[in-house]
Scaffold this active site. Sequence first.
Site, mmCIF file in Angstrom:
data_model
loop_
_atom_site.group_PDB
_atom_site.id
_atom_site.type_symbol
_atom_site.label_atom_id
_atom_site.label_comp_id
_atom_site.label_asym_id
_atom_site.label_seq_id
_atom_site.Cartn_x
_atom_site.Cartn_y
_atom_site.Cartn_z
ATOM 1 N N HIS A 7 99.335 13.359 -84.122
ATOM 2 C CA HIS A 7 98.905 13.077 -82.753
ATOM 3 C C HIS A 7 99.814 12.108 -82.009
ATOM 4 O O HIS A 7 99.635 11.892 -80.811
ATOM 5 C CB HIS A 7 97.464 12.545 -82.726
ATOM 6 C CG HIS A 7 97.371 11.125 -83.177
ATOM 7 N ND1 HIS A 7 97.173 10.795 -84.481
ATOM 8 C CD2 HIS A 7 97.489 9.967 -82.493
ATOM 9 C CE1 HIS A 7 97.157 9.478 -84.585
ATOM 10 N NE2 HIS A 7 97.352 8.944 -83.399
HETATM 11 C C1 UD1 Z 1 95.398 7.098 -78.633
HETATM 12 C C2 UD1 Z 1 96.214 5.830 -78.876
HETATM 13 C C3 UD1 Z 1 96.797 5.811 -80.279
HETATM 14 C C4 UD1 Z 1 95.727 6.130 -81.306
HETATM 15 C C5 UD1 Z 1 95.064 7.456 -80.961
HETATM 16 C C6 UD1 Z 1 94.007 7.877 -81.948
HETATM 17 C C7 UD1 Z 1 97.271 4.913 -76.877
HETATM 18 C C8 UD1 Z 1 98.551 4.726 -76.157
HETATM 19 N N1 UD1 Z 1 97.320 5.716 -77.935
HETATM 20 O O1 UD1 Z 1 96.272 8.212 -78.530
HETATM 21 O O2 UD1 Z 1 97.341 4.545 -80.518
HETATM 22 O O3 UD1 Z 1 96.310 6.213 -82.593
HETATM 23 O O4 UD1 Z 1 94.472 7.310 -79.653
HETATM 24 O O5 UD1 Z 1 93.494 9.147 -81.666
HETATM 25 O O6 UD1 Z 1 96.273 4.339 -76.487
HETATM 26 N N2 UD1 Z 1 92.119 13.908 -75.197
HETATM 27 C C9 UD1 Z 1 91.060 14.786 -75.173
HETATM 28 N N3 UD1 Z 1 89.840 14.351 -75.597
HETATM 29 C C10 UD1 Z 1 89.613 13.081 -75.999
HETATM 30 C C11 UD1 Z 1 90.699 12.187 -76.007
HETATM 31 C C12 UD1 Z 1 91.940 12.604 -75.615
HETATM 32 O O7 UD1 Z 1 91.207 15.944 -74.821
HETATM 33 O O8 UD1 Z 1 88.476 12.745 -76.355
HETATM 34 C C13 UD1 Z 1 93.461 14.386 -74.824
HETATM 35 C C14 UD1 Z 1 93.761 14.335 -73.364
HETATM 36 O O9 UD1 Z 1 94.501 15.480 -73.062
HETATM 37 C C15 UD1 Z 1 94.640 13.134 -73.231
HETATM 38 C C16 UD1 Z 1 95.369 13.102 -74.555
HETATM 39 O O10 UD1 Z 1 94.430 13.628 -75.489
HETATM 40 O O11 UD1 Z 1 95.505 13.207 -72.160
HETATM 41 C C17 UD1 Z 1 95.812 11.757 -74.971
HETATM 42 O O12 UD1 Z 1 94.748 10.846 -75.028
HETATM 43 P P1 UD1 Z 1 95.049 9.278 -74.932
HETATM 44 O O13 UD1 Z 1 93.815 8.561 -74.635
HETATM 45 O O14 UD1 Z 1 96.228 9.037 -74.067
HETATM 46 O O15 UD1 Z 1 95.483 8.827 -76.347
HETATM 47 P P2 UD1 Z 1 95.768 9.510 -77.739
HETATM 48 O O16 UD1 Z 1 96.903 10.426 -77.670
HETATM 49 O O17 UD1 Z 1 94.508 10.005 -78.335
#
Ligand code: UD1
Length: 353
Positions: free
Chosen positions: A203
């Site tokens: 991820h």
């Molecule tokens: C975040 C953390 C990372 C952690 C990870 C665990 C940051 C910069 N990164 O990354 O340190 O290890 O969480 O999972 O804070 N999305 C969904 N559903 C959800 C959550 C996310 O669809 O419930 C998708 C969305 O498209 C979103 C993307 O995942 O744009 C990224 O989500 P984001 O909150 O930026 O962080 P993670 O990549 O999950």
Amino acid sequence: MKIISVVGARPQFIKCAPVSRELRKEHEEILVHTGQHYDPEMSEIFFDELEIPRPDYNLGVGSGSHGKQTGEILMRVEDVLLKEKPDLVFVYGDTNSTLAGALAAAKLHIPVAHVESGLRSFDRTMPEEINRVVTDHISDLLFCPTQTSVDNLAAEGITKGVHLVGDVMADALAYNRDIAQRKSRILETLGLTGKAYCVLTVHRAGNTDNRENLTSIIRAVGDAGVPVVFPVHPRTRKYLQEYGLLANLPDTIHLIDPLGYLDMIRLMESAQKILTDSGGMQKEAYMLGVPCITLRENTEWVETVEAGWNVLAGTGTDPIKISILSNFPTNPRLELYPSGASQRIREIIGVIL
Ligand code: UD1
């Protein structure tokens, strides 16, 4: 004492569960969920399984660019802090929720406690590394999981308020391992036999947002020919689709939705090897006695590599494939991550504040 704990992403729910249990023995805790993770299988299920009290505030921030997400959390946490006037704010790990929560508190002169402080990958292209460095420099209490993390802080001139307490994820695992064995039916559901499969998770932005890296990882796993279970993070699914990898996945890879904590522990515990770019899973693999192949060039958990149970394979097809197919050394597993960190955190804040 009135404490506000700010959480928002999956690993933070796991980290806050044992700490929250301890804090509530002596203090009033108000739980703020930023809403960074919002899908039920990324959020809700952890509150249920880990028996975390319902958040007092859900800020509903959701996805966005780093600046937008961090800024939204900063503004909304500030409102809560102004209203609640806590004595201390707890933040966890290295996400945008961590940084924004710490910044909101520090600007209001509210002391900040950072759990899982001092970790460094020394790779500033990782958003998590920026979040860690800044959070540590504005925190008042720095709860470190390892001696390496204490040394990293000292190298940046941070020695005041630093406490080596151990790893709160070890507490979560110790508390839930038996429960997972009793309750989880994941092996039966997926028709798996112990040690006959590997677990894969990916991820990190450096792997998902990069076509070459994600393609290489999938190719390596397919070429190795070993059955692999792949609980897929929503961001990773999105990129697999975008790169055309979803339609052509090797048939040894079994893609499933993200799992809850109990199923994940059960799945990892019975795996032959774990392939991951997650920090938490590298540690959990070590604690569960399962060899880990880390899909990154660096790690914050260097002890697991030194102990011979974790290999930094990076993202190259050959190194990953070779690591999957080779035997790991069976070095003794010293107790790198003893449990009890959450209790020590409670004791320390009781004395200091
Ligand atoms: C975040 C953390 C990372 C952690 C990870 C665990 C940051 C910069 N990164 O990354 O340190 O290890 O969480 O999972 O804070 N999305 C969904 N559903 C959800 C959550 C996310 O669809 O419930 C998708 C969305 O498209 C979103 C993307 O995942 O744009 C990224 O989500 P984001 O909150 O930026 O962080 P993670 O990549 O999950």
